[in-house]
Design a protein around this motif. Sequence first.
Motif, PDB file in Angstrom:
ATOM      1  N   LEU A   1      48.344  34.719   1.397  1.00 45.26           N
ATOM      2  CA  LEU A   1      48.531  33.430   2.067  1.00 45.26           C
ATOM      3  C   LEU A   1      49.987  33.064   2.331  1.00 45.26           C
ATOM      4  O   LEU A   1      50.258  32.023   2.917  1.00 45.26           O
ATOM      5  CB  LEU A   1      47.876  32.315   1.245  1.00 45.26           C
ATOM      6  CG  LEU A   1      46.366  32.413   1.055  1.00 45.26           C
ATOM      7  CD1 LEU A   1      45.863  31.230   0.239  1.00 45.26           C
ATOM      8  CD2 LEU A   1      45.649  32.477   2.396  1.00 45.26           C
ATOM      9  N   GLY A   2      50.922  33.872   1.873  1.00 42.20           N
ATOM     10  CA  GLY A   2      52.315  33.598   2.194  1.00 42.20           C
ATOM     11  C   GLY A   2      53.105  32.954   1.075  1.00 42.20           C
ATOM     12  O   GLY A   2      52.621  32.748  -0.046  1.00 42.20           O
ATOM     13  N   GLU A   3      54.351  32.596   1.401  1.00 43.86           N
ATOM     14  CA  GLU A   3      55.319  32.151   0.400  1.00 43.86           C
ATOM     15  C   GLU A   3      54.932  30.823  -0.246  1.00 43.86           C
ATOM     16  O   GLU A   3      55.077  30.642  -1.456  1.00 43.86           O
ATOM     17  CB  GLU A   3      56.698  32.033   1.054  1.00 43.86           C
ATOM     18  CG  GLU A   3      57.813  31.697   0.084  1.00 43.86           C
ATOM     19  CD  GLU A   3      59.177  31.682   0.757  1.00 43.86           C
ATOM     20  OE1 GLU A   3      60.117  31.126   0.159  1.00 43.86           O
ATOM     21  OE2 GLU A   3      59.298  32.221   1.876  1.00 43.86           O
ATOM     22  N   ARG A   4      54.460  29.859   0.545  1.00 51.74           N
ATOM     23  CA  ARG A   4      54.086  28.556  -0.015  1.00 51.74           C
ATOM     24  C   ARG A   4      52.964  28.718  -1.039  1.00 51.74           C
ATOM     25  O   ARG A   4      53.013  28.145  -2.131  1.00 51.74           O
ATOM     26  CB  ARG A   4      53.647  27.617   1.115  1.00 51.74           C
ATOM     27  CG  ARG A   4      52.957  26.323   0.680  1.00 51.74           C
ATOM     28  CD  ARG A   4      53.889  25.360  -0.007  1.00 51.74           C
ATOM     29  NE  ARG A   4      53.241  24.075  -0.240  1.00 51.74           N
ATOM     30  CZ  ARG A   4      53.756  23.090  -0.960  1.00 51.74           C
ATOM     31  NH1 ARG A   4      54.945  23.232  -1.522  1.00 51.74           N
ATOM     32  NH2 ARG A   4      53.108  21.954  -1.112  1.00 51.74           N
ATOM     33  N   ALA A   5      51.962  29.511  -0.708  1.00 50.16           N
ATOM     34  CA  ALA A   5      50.854  29.730  -1.631  1.00 50.16           C
ATOM     35  C   ALA A   5      51.324  30.439  -2.893  1.00 50.16           C
ATOM     36  O   ALA A   5      50.881  30.115  -4.006  1.00 50.16           O
ATOM     37  CB  ALA A   5      49.752  30.531  -0.952  1.00 50.16           C
ATOM     38  N   ALA A   6      52.224  31.401  -2.739  1.00 46.52           N
ATOM     39  CA  ALA A   6      52.744  32.116  -3.907  1.00 46.52           C
ATOM     40  C   ALA A   6      53.485  31.162  -4.838  1.00 46.52           C
ATOM     41  O   ALA A   6      53.360  31.246  -6.070  1.00 46.52           O
ATOM     42  CB  ALA A   6      53.664  33.247  -3.459  1.00 46.52           C
ATOM     43  N   HIS A   7      54.250  30.243  -4.250  1.00 42.84           N
ATOM     44  CA  HIS A   7      54.973  29.246  -5.048  1.00 42.84           C
ATOM     45  C   HIS A   7      54.001  28.344  -5.803  1.00 42.84           C
ATOM     46  O   HIS A   7      54.165  28.092  -7.008  1.00 42.84           O
ATOM     47  CB  HIS A   7      55.864  28.413  -4.126  1.00 42.84           C
ATOM     48  CG  HIS A   7      56.427  27.187  -4.777  1.00 42.84           C
ATOM     49  ND1 HIS A   7      57.498  27.233  -5.648  1.00 42.84           N
ATOM     50  CD2 HIS A   7      56.053  25.877  -4.692  1.00 42.84           C
ATOM     51  CE1 HIS A   7      57.760  26.006  -6.072  1.00 42.84           C
ATOM     52  NE2 HIS A   7      56.904  25.173  -5.513  1.00 42.84           N
ATOM     53  N   LEU A   8      52.976  27.859  -5.116  1.00 42.49           N
ATOM     54  CA  LEU A   8      52.000  26.978  -5.756  1.00 42.49           C
ATOM     55  C   LEU A   8      51.232  27.714  -6.849  1.00 42.49           C
ATOM     56  O   LEU A   8      51.009  27.175  -7.940  1.00 42.49           O
ATOM     57  CB  LEU A   8      51.031  26.426  -4.709  1.00 42.49           C
ATOM     58  CG  LEU A   8      51.609  25.432  -3.707  1.00 42.49           C
ATOM     59  CD1 LEU A   8      50.597  25.149  -2.599  1.00 42.49           C
ATOM     60  CD2 LEU A   8      52.020  24.127  -4.393  1.00 42.49           C
ATOM     61  N   HIS A   9      50.832  28.937  -6.574  1.00 40.27           N
ATOM     62  CA  HIS A   9      50.085  29.728  -7.559  1.00 40.27           C
ATOM     63  C   HIS A   9      50.915  29.938  -8.823  1.00 40.27           C
ATOM     64  O   HIS A   9      50.408  29.777  -9.942  1.00 40.27           O
ATOM     65  CB  HIS A   9      49.689  31.066  -6.941  1.00 40.27           C
ATOM     66  CG  HIS A   9      49.009  32.000  -7.896  1.00 40.27           C
ATOM     67  ND1 HIS A   9      47.777  31.739  -8.452  1.00 40.27           N
ATOM     68  CD2 HIS A   9      49.411  33.206  -8.403  1.00 40.27           C
ATOM     69  CE1 HIS A   9      47.435  32.738  -9.253  1.00 40.27           C
ATOM     70  NE2 HIS A   9      48.402  33.638  -9.239  1.00 40.27           N
ATOM     71  N   ALA A  10      52.187  30.274  -8.637  1.00 37.59           N
ATOM     72  CA  ALA A  10      53.055  30.481  -9.799  1.00 37.59           C
ATOM     73  C   ALA A  10      53.169  29.204 -10.629  1.00 37.59           C
ATOM     74  O   ALA A  10      53.158  29.247 -11.869  1.00 37.59           O
ATOM     75  CB  ALA A  10      54.436  30.948  -9.341  1.00 37.59           C
ATOM     76  N   ALA A  11      53.278  28.060  -9.953  1.00 36.73           N
ATOM     77  CA  ALA A  11      53.374  26.786 -10.669  1.00 36.73           C
ATOM     78  C   ALA A  11      52.071  26.455 -11.389  1.00 36.73           C
ATOM     79  O   ALA A  11      52.078  25.929 -12.508  1.00 36.73           O
ATOM     80  CB  ALA A  11      53.731  25.672  -9.692  1.00 36.73           C
ATOM     81  N   ILE A  12      50.954  26.759 -10.763  1.00 37.14           N
ATOM     82  CA  ILE A  12      49.644  26.425 -11.329  1.00 37.14           C
ATOM     83  C   ILE A  12      49.362  27.207 -12.604  1.00 37.14           C
ATOM     84  O   ILE A  12      48.805  26.668 -13.567  1.00 37.14           O
ATOM     85  CB  ILE A  12      48.542  26.660 -10.273  1.00 37.14           C
ATOM     86  CG1 ILE A  12      48.622  25.567  -9.197  1.00 37.14           C
ATOM     87  CG2 ILE A  12      47.152  26.693 -10.908  1.00 37.14           C
ATOM     88  CD1 ILE A  12      47.823  25.864  -7.946  1.00 37.14           C
ATOM     89  N   ILE A  13      49.742  28.460 -12.645  1.00 41.37           N
ATOM     90  CA  ILE A  13      49.390  29.287 -13.805  1.00 41.37           C
ATOM     91  C   ILE A  13      50.464  29.304 -14.886  1.00 41.37           C
ATOM     92  O   ILE A  13      50.193  29.722 -16.015  1.00 41.37           O
ATOM     93  CB  ILE A  13      49.055  30.730 -13.377  1.00 41.37           C
ATOM     94  CG1 ILE A  13      50.282  31.441 -12.805  1.00 41.37           C
ATOM     95  CG2 ILE A  13      47.893  30.739 -12.394  1.00 41.37           C
ATOM     96  CD1 ILE A  13      50.053  32.921 -12.522  1.00 41.37           C
TER      97      ILE A  13
END
Length: 349
Positions: A52-64
Amino acid sequence: MHLRPVQFVDTPIGYEDNSVARLAGGLQWFAAYEVIEGRARRTIPVADVATLGERAAHLHAAIIAPRARLQLGERTLRFDQPIIAGILNVTPDSFSDGGKHVDDPAAAAAAGIDMAAAGATLIDVGGESTRPGAPAVWEGDEIARLVPVVERLARAGAIVSVDTRKAAVMEATLAAGAHIVNDVAALLWDDRALDVVAKSGCPVVLMHSPDPKKGGHGDGGYTNVLTDVFDWLETRIAAVVAGGVDRSRIIVDPGIGFGKTLAENLALLNGLAIFHGLGCPIMLGASRKRLIGALSNEAPVDQRLAGSLALALKGAEAGVQILRVHDVAETVQAVKIWRGLRDQSLVGG
């Protein structure tokens, strides 16, 4: 783009690698994301988030990411399971318990110590009502109400947060032994508040409301309350960090009951897991609030315990780290039962 963890699972045991993820280092695991892009929503497996790209990667990292511990002098706050913040009002006019402890610091502090003994990890002390229509309190009066109580609680070894919007009150109560500032205006009510928090190094709770400088109870004018509140908090976190506050010292609160309709409050409660994407511990303050009465034949404030427990457990299920409540002993018991159920399911069998 926003990501909301969905499809929670009892245990990661038996799932393929990377097919489930742990929520913020806590007790919950999930298998999918709801992807929100404007009005469009779709669900994808956790394993597909990398597409899903950079924004999704950032959110995923924050979530976990596990939430950092907060060292508060000799005490440590951990966020790997829900903790309880007991509400202690020393006001004459708070919506739930106004007048109960006003003008009696010793009795107020004793009530706070009782909350700690009942299982509250921290005591949240307030000296000004923030209910709709409540009159503003002069900072000198607020300090006079709070400082004697904070001093007693700090001497007793309690972790104390102070619910205030005013810089002078923050300074006085931090000097008296408070550890955390809990600001319903997210450091926007008082122009000096951000500087006070930054210089003190204390943790701070940033709560969402539509117009903090006007009391926080106006019309939010939301397009999508869930993503609008997320975006507001994301922007506010960035501003507070730019002002000198360490990001690891920030806690967020979606502001249940502040400038939201019943439907909007329910949408926030159903979507709480989205706020893990901010990368900060989450505080939920829904205890005894108006929405409980609205959903239960207009139950008065003193008859909202069951509804408050239901919302606390809703928060626990969504991975909320801090449950801010009036009824400490009852909430502690409910969360202990929830924790026992989670422990059993996590090991499987």
